[in-house]
Design an enzyme around this catalytic site. Structure first.
Site, short mmCIF file in Angstrom:
data_model
loop_
_atom_site.label_atom_id
_atom_site.label_comp_id
_atom_site.label_asym_id
_atom_site.label_seq_id
_atom_site.Cartn_x
_atom_site.Cartn_y
_atom_site.Cartn_z
N ASP A 35 -5.02 -11.44 0.67
CA ASP A 35 -5.89 -10.88 -0.38
C ASP A 35 -7.21 -10.40 0.21
OD1 ASP A 35 -6.52 -10.12 -2.95
OD2 ASP A 35 -7.14 -12.12 -3.60
N HIS A 52 -5.87 -1.51 2.70
CA HIS A 52 -4.45 -1.85 2.89
C HIS A 52 -3.99 -1.40 4.28
CE1 HIS A 52 -4.44 -3.02 -1.19
NE2 HIS A 52 -4.38 -1.81 -1.73
N LEU A 146 11.87 -16.65 14.57
CA LEU A 146 11.11 -16.72 13.32
C LEU A 146 11.80 -15.96 12.18
CD1 LEU A 146 8.29 -17.31 11.89
CD2 LEU A 146 7.63 -15.02 12.65
C1 IPE Z 1 -2.05 -11.52 -5.05
O1 IPE Z 1 -3.19 -10.80 -4.95
C2 IPE Z 1 -0.86 -10.65 -4.76
C3 IPE Z 1 -0.69 -10.27 -3.38
C4 IPE Z 1 -1.39 -10.70 -2.38
C5 IPE Z 1 0.39 -9.34 -3.13
P1 IPE Z 1 -3.87 -10.09 -6.22
O2 IPE Z 1 -5.12 -9.48 -5.75
O3 IPE Z 1 -2.88 -9.18 -6.87
O4 IPE Z 1 -4.11 -11.32 -7.19
P2 IPE Z 1 -5.20 -11.52 -8.33
O5 IPE Z 1 -5.08 -10.35 -9.26
O6 IPE Z 1 -6.53 -11.58 -7.66
O7 IPE Z 1 -4.84 -12.82 -8.97
C1 IPE Z 2 -4.40 -7.66 -1.37
O1 IPE Z 2 -5.65 -7.05 -1.42
C2 IPE Z 2 -3.27 -6.69 -1.21
C3 IPE Z 2 -2.40 -6.54 -2.38
C4 IPE Z 2 -2.48 -7.22 -3.48
C5 IPE Z 2 -1.38 -5.53 -2.29
P1 IPE Z 2 -6.26 -6.54 -2.79
O2 IPE Z 2 -5.87 -5.10 -2.98
O3 IPE Z 2 -5.87 -7.42 -3.91
O4 IPE Z 2 -7.81 -6.64 -2.49
P2 IPE Z 2 -8.95 -7.14 -3.46
O5 IPE Z 2 -8.53 -8.46 -3.99
O6 IPE Z 2 -9.06 -6.11 -4.55
O7 IPE Z 2 -10.17 -7.20 -2.61
MG MG Z 3 -6.72 -9.06 -4.71
#
Ligand code: IPE
Ligand code: IPE
Ligand code: MG
Length: 273
Positions: A35, A52, A146
């Site tokens: 995240d 990303h 792995l």
């Molecule tokens: C969790 O992250 C999902 C992934 C890492 C794929 P999100 O950014 O989607 O989760 P929330 O919305 O903060 O709970």
């Molecule tokens: C996690 O990073 C990646 C996915 C959920 C695909 P985010 O896109 O959720 O990044 P934040 O949480 O908005 O910073």
């Molecule tokens: Mg996120």
């Protein structure tokens, strides 16, 4: 047992961390909620999708490091069933990056003897993504090192519901109407069948929530949350997470053995008066 310090440059900070890790007590399965890509990009005045893109380097490094550490399973949460709520452009870019990652990394996965397995409602993904995933899974199916699971269009509740439905069909087909499902049977029909439950769950970017990840499997996982954003997460952060894990006392609902002895010696059996 592997000599972990060989994995780092002599005298480096990484070597110092590796020296403190007990190679006999490594987690068998590490699960990661990757995240913070969006926040990483925002702090640099970049578009979210650049976050990303930058996150791919972290995926590469963490997967390779898990293989070197001889970890059995790593599961990365890459796209949740809820992530479809995001703008179309962001979703499309994520899918494109995934396909790019597979094409670029397949060689490294093979060299490192890594088995690649996608989990989630894969049938809900674009046909071109499904093809790419199936190809990578097939290419690496014979690898014995792995197991790298990537969770895509994944939801913990969706997995439990899918498992109930799958078991229903199975039992009906076999005419086993009064078969009693137990935890072991249920576990062995999840997407993650035949893998040990995660011992260590890592979440980057500081958020204190599970976001619908591996709900059944994390019953007794040790949770490590770091403020580090996913694109900044490197080998040394993984070593820190493992060290944190090794410092925990895992009880599984029981108590420390020494405490149990004291209890019995005192002859306290309140229910046996
Ligand atoms: C969790 O992250 C999902 C992934 C890492 C794929 P999100 O950014 O989607 O989760 P929330 O919305 O903060 O709970
Ligand atoms: C996690 O990073 C990646 C996915 C959920 C695909 P985010 O896109 O959720 O990044 P934040 O949480 O908005 O910073
Ligand atoms: Mg996120």
């Amino acid at each position: 047992m592997i000599d972990l310090t060989k994995l780092a440059e002599p005298g480096s900070a990484e070597e110092e961390l590796l020296r403190r890790i007990d190679p006999g007590k490594l987690p068998r399965h590490i699960a990661v909620i990757m995240d913070g890509n969006g926040r990483w990009a925002k702090s640099r005045n970049l578009l979210r999708v650049e976050g990303h893109r930058a996150g791919i380097a972290s995926v590469r490094e963490i997967v390779e490091t898990c293989a070197r550490l001889e970890i059995q399973v790593v599961t990365l949460y890459a796209f949740s069933v809820e992530n479809w709520k995001r703008p179309r452009y962001e979703v499309a870019t994520l899918m494109m990056l995934l396909k790019e990652y597979i094409r670029r990394e397949i060689g490294t996965l093979q060299e490192n003897n890594i088995r690649f397995v996608p989990i989630g409602r894969l049938e809900g993904l674009d046909a071109s993504v499904q093809r790419e995933l199936a190809w990578a899974q097939e290419q690496t199916a014979q690898n014995t090192g792995l197991l790298f699971q990537i969770a895509l269009n994944y939801g913990g509740r969706a997995e439990i519901v899918d498992t109930v439905n799958r078991i229903n069909v199975l039992l009906r087909e076999k005419g086993l109407d009064d078969f009693r499902v137990d935890e072991e049977f249920f576990s062995s029909h999840l997407y993650t069948a035949n893998t040990p439950d995660p011992d260590l769950l890592i979440r980057t970017s500081g958020e204190l929530r599970i976001s619908n990840f591996l709900l059944w499997q994390i019953a007794y996982a040790e949770i490590h949350v770091t403020k580090t954003l996913w694109p900044d997460f490197r080998r040394r952060h993984l070593y820190e997470a493992i060290l944190d894990f090794q410092g925990r006392e895992r009880r599984y609902g029981g108590i420390d053995e020494n405490d149990a002895e004291m209890f019995v010696e005192a002859g306290e059996m309140p229910l046996e008066e």
